[in-house]
Design an enzyme around this catalytic site. Structure first.
Site, PDB file in Angstrom:
ATOM      1  CG  ASP A  79      -1.832   1.195   1.324  1.00  0.00           C
ATOM      2  OD1 ASP A  79      -2.251   1.690   0.260  1.00  0.00           O
ATOM      3  OD2 ASP A  79      -2.130   1.652   2.437  1.00  0.00           O
ATOM      4  CB  SER A  80       0.215   4.819  -0.429  1.00  0.00           C
ATOM      5  OG  SER A  80      -0.903   4.866   0.442  1.00  0.00           O
ATOM      6  CD  GLU A 138       0.518   6.755   6.083  1.00  0.00           C
ATOM      7  OE1 GLU A 138       1.610   6.653   6.642  1.00  0.00           O
ATOM      8  OE2 GLU A 138      -0.070   5.787   5.554  1.00  0.00           O
ATOM      9  CB  CYS A 186      -9.440   4.869   0.859  1.00  0.00           C
ATOM     10  SG  CYS A 186      -7.764   5.257   1.418  1.00  0.00           S
ATOM     11  CB  THR A 187      -6.779   0.016   2.680  1.00  0.00           C
ATOM     12  OG1 THR A 187      -5.691   0.727   2.074  1.00  0.00           O
ATOM     13  CG2 THR A 187      -7.286  -1.040   1.711  1.00  0.00           C
ATOM     14  CG  HIS A 188      -4.635   5.117   4.475  1.00  0.00           C
ATOM     15  ND1 HIS A 188      -4.148   4.563   3.327  1.00  0.00           N
ATOM     16  CD2 HIS A 188      -3.547   5.510   5.184  1.00  0.00           C
ATOM     17  CE1 HIS A 188      -2.817   4.638   3.321  1.00  0.00           C
ATOM     18  NE2 HIS A 188      -2.431   5.206   4.446  1.00  0.00           N
ATOM     19  CB  CYS A 236      -3.341   0.707  -2.382  1.00  0.00           C
ATOM     20  SG  CYS A 236      -3.431   2.449  -2.811  1.00  0.00           S
ATOM     21  CG  ASN A 237      -9.782   0.697  -2.468  1.00  0.00           C
ATOM     22  OD1 ASN A 237     -10.700  -0.009  -2.840  1.00  0.00           O
ATOM     23  ND2 ASN A 237      -9.349   0.686  -1.222  1.00  0.00           N
ATOM     24  CB  THR A 238      -5.267   5.046  -4.810  1.00  0.00           C
ATOM     25  OG1 THR A 238      -6.148   5.501  -3.782  1.00  0.00           O
ATOM     26  CG2 THR A 238      -4.892   6.201  -5.708  1.00  0.00           C
ATOM     27  N   GLY A 287      -3.198   9.160  -3.394  1.00  0.00           N
ATOM     28  CA  GLY A 287      -4.454   9.743  -3.897  1.00  0.00           C
ATOM     29  C   GLY A 287      -4.329  11.171  -4.398  1.00  0.00           C
TER      30      GLY A 287
END
Ligand code: DGL
Length: 277
Positions: free
Chosen positions: A7-8, A154, A186-188, A70-72, A40
């Site tokens: 993921d990011s 984050e 969004c996984t976040h 990560c969806n993005t 994103g």
């Protein structure tokens, strides 16, 4: 099996955490692209190049499958990745289909719509449009970009007044009482689950793509999903965290060995366990 998850940033931990529940006997490599988060707000070309580099890195580590947690990055890069690399690559997709089915099965009242929250890139990409064409026959889905939520996650500002004020501001542009289902695209966004309840009605259901993604990985690898997925996974120290799935953590190509960062990951795993209860 060795499963690579990237993921990011820390959003992917929510996918790893679900994998611990559903596939506890596998080994994991977790990669957070902390040097480039948030994706994103980047261009599709930039995201494609990050995803490509990480995929090569994980293949060199000998993984059997890659989960783009990560969806993005999935929206932008998964087609190209699958085209270039010869191993299973499983992506994330906003769980619009189960959310629409849920609303369709409800008594029709004033709460009759689905809200999809995601990053601006995911919202504007063709992949989501195509998904809506397939599953949103009744045009009941609305889209809401949440450009700042990834950075809040984050910085571990999960329950802060700033996040509450931000959510309040974002939700002021929609008729919040209309939504029977909210998709966390969004996984976040999983970290904020307790907060959403302060804005939406009691009956509103929240959908994320984690369970579906890991079920799909199990299918692809021919693995059996653990029957006891309700057990609690809580870590008391970072050694325990590493032992779970023999996980090795990387941040933009470097193995994470410093205690503060590992403790940060541990706190996040423990929060994820809490918010799912
Ligand atoms: N976790 C990523 C997603 O699912 C967040 C992307 C970002 O870094 O903005 O979309």
């Amino acid at each position: 099996m060795k499963i690579g998850i990237f993921d990011s940033g820390i959003g992917g931990l929510s996918v790893l955490h679900e994998a611990y529940h559903m596939l506890p006997s596998e080994n994991y490599i977790f990669y957070a692209d902390t040097a480039h988060v948030p994706y994103g707000l980047k261009t599709p070309a930039e995201i494609e190049s990050y995803a490509d580099e990480i995929t090569r890195f994980l293949i060199n580590k000998g993984v059997d499958v890659i989960i783009v947690a990560c969806n993005t990055a999935t929206s932008v890069a998964i087609k190209e990745l699958r085209h270039h690399y010869n191993l299973p690559i499983v992506g994330m997709e906003p769980a619009v289909k189960p959310a629409v089915s849920f609303v369709a099965g409800q008594d029709k009242g004033t709460t009759d719509r689905v809200l999809v929250m995601a990053t601006p890139v995911t919202i504007s990409e063709e992949k989501l449009r195509n998904l809506l064409i397939k599953v949103d026959d009744g045009h009941i889905v609305d889209l809401l970009p949440m450009p700042k939520l990834v950075s809040f996650a984050e910085s571990e500002m999960m329950d802060s007044p700033e996040v509450k004020a931000y959510l309040s501001e974002q939700f002021s542009s929609i008729d919040i009482n209309r939504y029977a289902a909210v998709v966390l695209g969004c996984t976040h966004f999983n970290y904020f689950k307790p907060l959403y309840g302060e804005f939406f009605g009691e009956g509103t259901r929240f959908f994320d793509g984690n369970h579906g993604t890991i079920a799909h990985v199990a299918d692809v690898l021919g693995l059996k999903v653990c029957g006891d997925s309700d057990r609690t996974i809580h870590f008391n120290d970072i050694e325990e965290m590493h032992l779970c799935g023999n996980t090795v953590y990387y941040a933009s190509g470097k193995e994470v060995t410093d205690r503060p960062m590992l403790e940060h990951f541990m706190r996040l795993h423990n929060r994820l366990e809490e918010v799912e209860k």
